[in-house]
Write an enzyme that holds these catalytic residues in place. Structure first.
Site, mmCIF file in Angstrom:
data_model
loop_
_atom_site.group_PDB
_atom_site.id
_atom_site.type_symbol
_atom_site.label_atom_id
_atom_site.label_comp_id
_atom_site.label_asym_id
_atom_site.label_seq_id
_atom_site.Cartn_x
_atom_site.Cartn_y
_atom_site.Cartn_z
ATOM 1 N N LYS A 137 0.919 -1.255 0.221
ATOM 2 C CA LYS A 137 0.092 0.499 -0.003
ATOM 3 C C LYS A 137 1.075 0.999 0.109
ATOM 4 O O LYS A 137 0.413 1.966 -0.326
ATOM 5 C CB LYS A 137 -0.956 -0.337 0.625
ATOM 6 C CG LYS A 137 -2.019 -1.632 1.210
ATOM 7 C CD LYS A 137 -2.756 -1.173 2.211
ATOM 8 C CE LYS A 137 -4.296 -1.936 1.825
ATOM 9 N NZ LYS A 137 -3.710 -3.481 2.066
HETATM 10 C C1 LIG Z 1 -4.228 -4.626 1.442
HETATM 11 C C2 LIG Z 1 -3.640 -6.061 1.259
HETATM 12 C C3 LIG Z 1 -3.796 -6.266 0.123
HETATM 13 C C4 LIG Z 1 -4.808 -6.600 -0.680
HETATM 14 O O1 LIG Z 1 -4.887 -6.274 -1.529
HETATM 15 P P1 LIG Z 1 -6.566 -5.920 -1.846
HETATM 16 O O2 LIG Z 1 -5.607 -4.192 -3.226
HETATM 17 O O3 LIG Z 1 -7.283 -4.602 -1.083
HETATM 18 O O4 LIG Z 1 -7.359 -6.215 -3.058
HETATM 19 C C5 LIG Z 1 -3.039 -8.075 0.378
HETATM 20 N N1 LIG Z 1 -1.753 -8.014 0.754
HETATM 21 C C6 LIG Z 1 -1.434 -7.149 1.784
HETATM 22 C C7 LIG Z 1 -0.773 -7.384 2.596
HETATM 23 C C8 LIG Z 1 -2.312 -5.855 2.184
HETATM 24 O O5 LIG Z 1 -2.081 -4.644 3.000
#
Ligand SMILES: *Cc1c(COP(=O)(O)O)cnc(C)c1O
Length: 445
Positions: free
Chosen positions: A89
């Protein structure tokens, strides 16, 4: 910056730019150069300004490649966790923080970001906003219900524009408060409240870049002309960026969608039925989601960019908890996608096997993707597995899988013993409203 559109729908670009004839010249670009080339197709920001924003966002990553590829005996891992909070993110939220600061400077506006986190995503948002001008961030988490490490990652940020609110309740209480305050339009406008949640279009945009970057690296390395991506999925944000990359003309053979036990998306791509279930807690908590907030964006393209049909489907889903999309001409729900589930047992086995076979530790989210990727391996194209978090963030799962705690990271170790700041509040919208009122007023005076 508006996040949700006024009519409750999600924002999309007017058209998807076609870049097939640019791929050759883009192939050897650095990550920031590539990010600039891709993002400028979607914005009207002055080129020089966009370049500065991109460079500022990605020079805080601890790898010059930003998202390096690690190849283990034919298994390609695209590491998306080299940002300040060690999760993918950061790639979007570092850019978003810089972009917002830039736009607010231009407009003379102010923004107060309000968020709720069950532990993992709050820190990436805080690190995206910390120290930036013209904006503050308020993040609610359930008091004593997140891991000590997650709490420390957030509360050790002492910048004066960051506020951690420990709510005496559950994550659902935090979300309820968030909703109540955002739905109070008078309050929302008066305090310029906004969010940085996963439906934000700029986040999706920033995520398109690493699909190109990863595909170019692996195509160089293997001589392949097409690639497959395996993506662990929760809110459909990450994999939707991959879908856009494919629609832009990146030669993606297939997108492998992987879920944990919360499998609404895997069920959809295997049956055409999207049906709400109840959320189960797993060892890959960032994917413990039932209704995927970016799925509506995908559905728009799936129904031929027909907004009337999309609205009908979303209304059907709101009314009945289910929507159905008939198969396409080839009998599949969508020829771009295949899907599968990696449950807790499969996740642990995949972490253990990968460690003993390759000496490489997967975090539990990434392991879900690697497990499902194995079921869909095809001869004609190499598979790139997206690694969404550093394993040290999920040491309990690592201990469960390999029997010892071998996942460490200097960034996390450096947090131990740091001073922290947070405020504990009762689980009531009124209490949080009063808190915001006081903090924002104090500062404005
Ligand atoms: C947010 C997240 C996901 C999922 O991503 P999406 O965009 O919601 O599909 C997977 N792995 C980690 C470590 C995350 O922080």
């Amino acid at each position: 910056m508006m996040g949700l559109a006024r009519d409750g729908g999600l924002l999309l670009p007017e058209r998807i730019p076609q870049v097939s004839d640019r791929l050759r010249e883009w192939r050897l670009l650095s990550y920031p150069e590539l990010a600039w080339e891709i993002m400028r197709l979607y914005t009207d920001l002055p080129d020089g300004d966009l370049r500065t924003l991109v460079e500022k966002s990605y020079n805080v990553f601890d790898s010059p490649e930003v998202t390096p590829i690690v190849t283990l005996n034919g298994l390609h891992i695209l590491e998306l966790f080299h940002g300040p909070t060690l999760a993918f993110k950061d790639i979007a939220l570092q850019f978003l923080g810089n972009l917002y600061e830039y736009l607010l400077r231009r407009s003379g506006g102010r923004l107060n970001i309000l968020g709720a986190t069950s532990g993992d995503t709050g820190s990436a948002a805080i690190y995206g906003v910390r120290g930036r001008k013209f904006m503050r961030i308020f993040v609610m988490h359930p008091h004593n219900r997140i891991s000590k490490l997650q709490e420390l990652q957030m509360t050790s940020v002492l910048d004066t524009n960051v506020f951690n609110l420990a709510i005496e309740g559950t994550f659902d209480d935090c979300q309820g408060i968030l909703k109540a305050l955002l739905n109070d339009l008078e309050f929302r406008d008066r305090f310029a409240l906004g969010t940085v949640n996963s439906i934000n279009w700029a986040r999706v945009l920033a995520q398109i870049v690493y699909y190109f970057y990863g595909a170019f690296r692996v195509m160089e390395q293997t001589g392949a002309e097409r690639v497959v991506f395996a993506v662990p999925t929760g809110n459909f944000g990450n994999i939707f960026a991959g879908y856009l990359a494919a629609r832009m003309g990146l030669p993606v053979q297939r997108l492998v969608l992987a879920t944990n036990e919360n499998d609404i998306l895997a069920r959809f791509f295997n049956s055409g039925i999207y049906r709400r279930g109840s959320v189960q807690a797993t060892i890959s908590p960032s994917m413990d989601i039932q209704v995927a907030s970016n799925f509506e964006r995908y559905l728009f393209y799936r129904v031929g960019e027909n907004p009337v049909q999309l609205r009908a489907l979303m209304e059907e889903f709101a009314r009945t908890g289910q929507l159905v999309v008939p198969p396409d001409g080839h009998g599949a729900v969508d020829t771009y996608f295949v899907a599968g589930v990696g449950d807790t047992q499969a996740t642990l086995t995949t972490i253990r096997d990968t460690y003993y076979q390759h000496g490489y530790l997967l975090d539990p989210h990434t392991a879900v993707g690697v497990h499902v990727a194995r079921q869909w391996q095809i001869e004609s194209a190499p598979t790139i597995c997206l690694a969404t978090a550093h394993p040290a963030k999920f040491s309990e799962a690592i201990i469960q899988a390999v029997g010892k705690n071998i996942a460490g990271h200097p960034t996390l170790e450096a947090l131990q013993g740091k001073p922290t700041r947070m405020d504990v509040l009762p689980a009531s919208p009124a209490a949080v409203r009063e808190y915001l009122d006081e903090k924002i007023r104090d500062d404005n005076e």
